[in-house]
Design a protein around this motif. Structure first.
Motif, PDB file in Angstrom:
ATOM      1  N   PRO A  95      -4.603   6.699  -6.294  1.00  0.00           N
ATOM      2  CA  PRO A  95      -4.506   6.121  -6.924  1.00  0.00           C
ATOM      3  C   PRO A  95      -3.128   6.281  -6.874  1.00  0.00           C
ATOM      4  CG  PRO A  95      -5.984   7.549  -8.161  1.00  0.00           C
ATOM      5  CD  PRO A  95      -6.201   8.005  -6.535  1.00  0.00           C
ATOM      6  N   SER A  96      -1.966   7.193  -5.851  1.00  0.00           N
ATOM      7  CA  SER A  96      -1.317   7.047  -6.055  1.00  0.00           C
ATOM      8  C   SER A  96      -0.506   6.410  -4.787  1.00  0.00           C
ATOM      9  CB  SER A  96      -0.188   8.155  -6.780  1.00  0.00           C
ATOM     10  OG  SER A  96      -1.279   9.445  -5.073  1.00  0.00           O
ATOM     11  N   ASP A  97      -1.130   6.136  -3.891  1.00  0.00           N
ATOM     12  CA  ASP A  97      -1.087   4.862  -2.946  1.00  0.00           C
ATOM     13  C   ASP A  97      -0.695   4.002  -2.945  1.00  0.00           C
ATOM     14  OD1 ASP A  97      -1.828   7.407  -1.279  1.00  0.00           O
ATOM     15  OD2 ASP A  97      -3.581   6.201  -0.911  1.00  0.00           O
ATOM     16  N   ILE A  98       0.389   3.644  -2.277  1.00  0.00           N
ATOM     17  CA  ILE A  98       1.116   2.107  -2.063  1.00  0.00           C
ATOM     18  C   ILE A  98       1.019   1.373  -1.360  1.00  0.00           C
ATOM     19  CG2 ILE A  98       2.969   1.391  -2.181  1.00  0.00           C
ATOM     20  CD1 ILE A  98       4.627   3.945  -2.564  1.00  0.00           C
ATOM     21  N   ILE A  99       0.648  -0.327  -2.000  1.00  0.00           N
ATOM     22  CA  ILE A  99       0.169  -1.311  -1.517  1.00  0.00           C
ATOM     23  C   ILE A  99       1.474  -2.118  -1.306  1.00  0.00           C
ATOM     24  CG2 ILE A  99      -1.699  -3.679  -0.648  1.00  0.00           C
ATOM     25  CD1 ILE A  99      -2.455  -0.043   0.080  1.00  0.00           C
ATOM     26  N   GLY A 100       1.633  -2.839  -0.040  1.00  0.00           N
ATOM     27  CA  GLY A 100       3.102  -3.811  -0.350  1.00  0.00           C
ATOM     28  C   GLY A 100       2.241  -5.273  -0.701  1.00  0.00           C
ATOM     29  N   VAL A 101       2.777  -5.862  -1.206  1.00  0.00           N
ATOM     30  CA  VAL A 101       2.455  -7.394  -1.198  1.00  0.00           C
ATOM     31  C   VAL A 101       3.735  -8.084  -1.071  1.00  0.00           C
ATOM     32  CG1 VAL A 101       1.849  -9.382  -2.977  1.00  0.00           C
ATOM     33  CG2 VAL A 101       0.332  -6.982  -3.430  1.00  0.00           C
ATOM     34  N   CYS A 102       3.397  -9.460   0.160  1.00  0.00           N
ATOM     35  CA  CYS A 102       4.186 -10.575   1.012  1.00  0.00           C
ATOM     36  C   CYS A 102       3.835 -12.080   0.696  1.00  0.00           C
ATOM     37  CB  CYS A 102       5.157  -9.670   1.954  1.00  0.00           C
ATOM     38  SG  CYS A 102       4.035  -9.953   3.079  1.00  0.00           S
ATOM     39  N   PRO A 103       4.639 -13.163   0.550  1.00  0.00           N
ATOM     40  CA  PRO A 103       4.027 -14.648   1.251  1.00  0.00           C
ATOM     41  C   PRO A 103       4.685 -14.430   2.296  1.00  0.00           C
ATOM     42  CG  PRO A 103       6.579 -14.071   0.347  1.00  0.00           C
ATOM     43  CD  PRO A 103       6.024 -12.419   0.704  1.00  0.00           C
TER      44      PRO A 103
END
Length: 206
Positions: A95-103
């Motif tokens: 749950p603490s992992d980080i996913i990047g979101v980008c265009p």
């Protein structure tokens, strides 16, 4: 999944849209400085699991997943959820992992993702109340599709009704913070007039 040296565990790249202000062309396939826009954008990302949310005819490298929101054209919030589900089908995250979101149309956004993911992780290391989402900010403009999302936040998005809703509206319910990023990292290609300055940015960033 163990964190990468860039603090990111995955990336969701949004590459749908009609490209109306570019004459209706496919943004991922727009040629800039001799290469497709999607190729430039992918090249500046860290080497982590990556999914592109785009129509099936968009070509992506073999090591990149391709998916689409269902139903098609139901908005970027639904696209983020579709991208998350595709990653979650192939990898195990905490749950603490980080996913990047980008265009896709902001080719230097990968640099912003590195910065925001690091800041989000460092903020959460000692905080009693964990921050779920950290979005890029340029002046007074919040970049709602350029940010670092914890897996916990993406799971909340997946449980919400995101169809045909704005990302801004969905994230307001979950909660987020912002951090200032370089305007260059958010510089995108929306109109023909944007091509020349973005080309120059790519030239000096190679």
């Amino acid at each position: 999944m163990a964190s990468s040296s860039q603090y990111l565990n995955g990336v969701i790249m949004l590459a749908g849209g009609t490209g109306k202000r570019l004459g209706g062309c496919s943004k991922p396939d727009l040629l800039i400085a001799g290469d497709r826009l999607i190729s430039w954008s992918l090249s500046f990302l860290p080497k982590v699991p990556t999914v592109v949310v785009a129509p099936g005819e968009v070509e992506v490298p073999e090591n990149v997943f391709l998916t689409m929101e269902e139903p098609p054209s139901s908005g970027p919030a639904a696209g983020i959820v579709a991208g998350w589900r595709r990653l979650a089908n192939s990898f195990v995250f905490s749950p603490s992992d980080i996913i990047g979101v980008c265009p896709v149309d902001a080719p230097l956004s990968g640099f912003a993702l590195r910065q925001l993911a690091r800041q989000l992780q460092e903020t959460n290391e000692d905080a009693a109340e964990k921050q779920k989402i950290l979005l890029g900010q340029v002046g007074e403009v919040t970049q709602y599709v350029l940010g670092a999302f914890t897996v916990r936040a993406l799971m909340e998005m997946a449980r919400a009704n995101t169809l045909n809703r704005s990302v801004r509206g969905v994230l307001a319910e979950i909660g987020f913070a912002t951090r200032e990023i370089s305007p260059d990292y958010a510089r995108d290609v929306d109109t023909p007039a944007d091509i020349a300055p973005v080309t120059e940015l790519l030239r000096i960033s190679r």
